[in-house]
Design a protein around this motif. Sequence first.
Motif, PDB file in Angstrom:
ATOM      1  N   LYS A 201       8.016   6.066   5.101  1.00  0.00           N
ATOM      2  CA  LYS A 201       8.084   7.016   3.901  1.00  0.00           C
ATOM      3  C   LYS A 201       6.541   6.380   3.296  1.00  0.00           C
ATOM      4  N   TYR A 202       5.702   7.446   2.944  1.00  0.00           N
ATOM      5  CA  TYR A 202       4.442   7.181   2.384  1.00  0.00           C
ATOM      6  C   TYR A 202       4.249   7.902   1.080  1.00  0.00           C
ATOM      7  N   ILE A 203       3.916   6.906   0.103  1.00  0.00           N
ATOM      8  CA  ILE A 203       3.767   7.560  -1.261  1.00  0.00           C
ATOM      9  C   ILE A 203       2.246   7.454  -1.721  1.00  0.00           C
TER      10      ILE A 203
ATOM     11  N   LYS B  30      15.113  -4.124  -4.150  1.00  0.00           N
ATOM     12  CA  LYS B  30      14.308  -4.135  -2.650  1.00  0.00           C
ATOM     13  C   LYS B  30      13.088  -5.292  -3.070  1.00  0.00           C
ATOM     14  N   SER B  31      12.849  -5.617  -1.612  1.00  0.00           N
ATOM     15  CA  SER B  31      12.002  -6.669  -1.450  1.00  0.00           C
ATOM     16  C   SER B  31      10.411  -6.084  -1.105  1.00  0.00           C
ATOM     17  N   ILE B  32       9.539  -6.612  -1.873  1.00  0.00           N
ATOM     18  CA  ILE B  32       7.866  -6.049  -2.169  1.00  0.00           C
ATOM     19  C   ILE B  32       7.207  -6.985  -1.616  1.00  0.00           C
ATOM     20  N   LEU B  33       5.828  -6.479  -0.944  1.00  0.00           N
ATOM     21  CA  LEU B  33       4.715  -7.030  -0.646  1.00  0.00           C
ATOM     22  C   LEU B  33       3.755  -6.652  -1.531  1.00  0.00           C
ATOM     23  N   LEU B  34       3.000  -7.184  -2.612  1.00  0.00           N
ATOM     24  CA  LEU B  34       2.300  -6.524  -3.504  1.00  0.00           C
ATOM     25  C   LEU B  34       0.698  -6.878  -2.887  1.00  0.00           C
ATOM     26  N   LEU B  35      -0.268  -5.981  -2.432  1.00  0.00           N
ATOM     27  CA  LEU B  35      -1.258  -6.450  -2.059  1.00  0.00           C
ATOM     28  C   LEU B  35      -2.498  -6.029  -3.110  1.00  0.00           C
ATOM     29  N   GLY B  36      -3.196  -7.213  -3.421  1.00  0.00           N
ATOM     30  CA  GLY B  36      -4.375  -7.273  -4.399  1.00  0.00           C
ATOM     31  C   GLY B  36      -3.945  -7.905  -5.592  1.00  0.00           C
ATOM     32  N   ASN B  37      -5.157  -8.251  -6.352  1.00  0.00           N
ATOM     33  CA  ASN B  37      -4.815  -8.930  -7.789  1.00  0.00           C
ATOM     34  C   ASN B  37      -5.779  -8.650  -8.869  1.00  0.00           C
ATOM     35  N   GLY B  38      -6.299  -7.410  -8.896  1.00  0.00           N
ATOM     36  CA  GLY B  38      -7.209  -6.629  -9.754  1.00  0.00           C
ATOM     37  C   GLY B  38      -6.606  -6.183 -10.863  1.00  0.00           C
ATOM     38  N   GLY B  39      -7.150  -5.304 -11.695  1.00  0.00           N
ATOM     39  CA  GLY B  39      -6.296  -4.537 -13.007  1.00  0.00           C
ATOM     40  C   GLY B  39      -5.152  -3.851 -12.472  1.00  0.00           C
ATOM     41  N   MET B  40      -5.096  -2.991 -11.448  1.00  0.00           N
ATOM     42  CA  MET B  40      -4.069  -2.445 -10.896  1.00  0.00           C
ATOM     43  C   MET B  40      -3.049  -3.221 -10.529  1.00  0.00           C
ATOM     44  N   ALA B  41      -3.301  -4.170  -9.719  1.00  0.00           N
ATOM     45  CA  ALA B  41      -2.196  -5.031  -9.268  1.00  0.00           C
ATOM     46  C   ALA B  41      -1.505  -5.662 -10.093  1.00  0.00           C
TER      47      ALA B  41
ATOM     48  N   ILE C  67       5.795   2.888   1.839  1.00  0.00           N
ATOM     49  CA  ILE C  67       4.429   2.242   1.488  1.00  0.00           C
ATOM     50  C   ILE C  67       4.074   3.140   0.196  1.00  0.00           C
ATOM     51  N   LEU C  68       3.778   2.351  -0.878  1.00  0.00           N
ATOM     52  CA  LEU C  68       3.129   2.789  -2.045  1.00  0.00           C
ATOM     53  C   LEU C  68       1.556   2.664  -1.923  1.00  0.00           C
ATOM     54  N   ASP C  69       0.482   3.875  -1.651  1.00  0.00           N
ATOM     55  CA  ASP C  69      -0.722   3.413  -1.500  1.00  0.00           C
ATOM     56  C   ASP C  69      -1.347   3.761  -2.703  1.00  0.00           C
ATOM     57  N   CYS C  70      -2.139   2.987  -3.560  1.00  0.00           N
ATOM     58  CA  CYS C  70      -2.681   3.263  -4.792  1.00  0.00           C
ATOM     59  C   CYS C  70      -4.100   3.781  -4.525  1.00  0.00           C
ATOM     60  N   ALA C  71      -4.418   3.562  -3.263  1.00  0.00           N
ATOM     61  CA  ALA C  71      -5.774   4.193  -3.075  1.00  0.00           C
ATOM     62  C   ALA C  71      -5.859   5.686  -2.882  1.00  0.00           C
TER      63      ALA C  71
ATOM     64  N   ASP D  37      11.089  -4.259   2.100  1.00  0.00           N
ATOM     65  CA  ASP D  37      11.505  -2.587   1.923  1.00  0.00           C
ATOM     66  C   ASP D  37      10.120  -1.816   1.213  1.00  0.00           C
ATOM     67  N   LEU D  38       9.317  -2.463   0.609  1.00  0.00           N
ATOM     68  CA  LEU D  38       8.223  -1.835   0.338  1.00  0.00           C
ATOM     69  C   LEU D  38       6.971  -2.568   0.204  1.00  0.00           C
ATOM     70  N   LEU D  39       5.803  -1.777   0.779  1.00  0.00           N
ATOM     71  CA  LEU D  39       4.550  -2.386   0.622  1.00  0.00           C
ATOM     72  C   LEU D  39       3.844  -1.578  -0.528  1.00  0.00           C
ATOM     73  N   ILE D  40       3.195  -2.427  -1.403  1.00  0.00           N
ATOM     74  CA  ILE D  40       2.124  -1.774  -2.429  1.00  0.00           C
ATOM     75  C   ILE D  40       0.679  -2.114  -1.934  1.00  0.00           C
TER      76      ILE D  40
END
Length: 256
Positions: A230-232, A121-132, A209-213, A180-183
């Motif tokens: 699809k929203y997680i 899967k292709s991914i866009l990962l937003l953020g660069n803190g501890g979780m990211a 979309i995987l939403d860590c918030a 495919d996936l936004l995190i």
Amino acid sequence: MKINNKTKLFLSISSTPGNTGAKFHNFYYKKFKLNNVYFPIKLNNLSNINFLKDNDSIGGFSVSMPFKEKIIKHIEYLDKISKKTKSVNTVKVKNNRFFGFNTDYYGVKDIFKIYNLKNNKSILLLGNGGMANTIRILLNDLKFKKIHYSSRNPKRYKNWNINKKNLIDWSKRGFSKKYDLLINATPLGMWNNNNLPVPKSNIKNFEVILDCAVNDKSKLRYETKMLKKKYIPGSELTKYQAKHQFKIYTGKKISS
């Protein structure tokens, strides 16, 4: 359960504490008939955190933004994932020492397995803190190859082992390419910062979309559902990481 002098106290420390973890842990403490209580507290800094080592009533505490990386300097023992990610979200207090763990790693791993998110899967990962950063390392461990990164503070990427060609300027996130996936591993979308992490018009460019918030009333959740994507939610991710956390705290496994 009656609270008494044998009750073990477990805390959640954050600058913006929520109630999701407390609901989860206290439910299972009751189910397993454990003399434990869990509640969230608001902290502005970690200057007095060592006080918890000397209190026999404290069994441990979970760590949320913005302390997941800052807490490490106060911890005597780190598990292998915490060492690897340089991020801690779970601390067990034992023999006047802090033992640090990262159950976010395993929670996200569970999510990927449950939703059958394969490494093609292709991914866009937003953020660069501890979780990211935890998610970045997990994606590498799972051998994902098609990953792009975007953040409002790109200087923090300098300590990440990623190719510059995979960095997307924040102003261009989600515009020019479909994934495919936004995190979302940023604070955007939390109850106290309920803003979209990508422009509304760009949500259509992501299949999942995987939403860590953690915010069941987030704008991202609403807009994603409107597009029938699809929203997680972050609350589901919290549940899976908390299962691992619960076992660390109590030695008991939650099967369901």
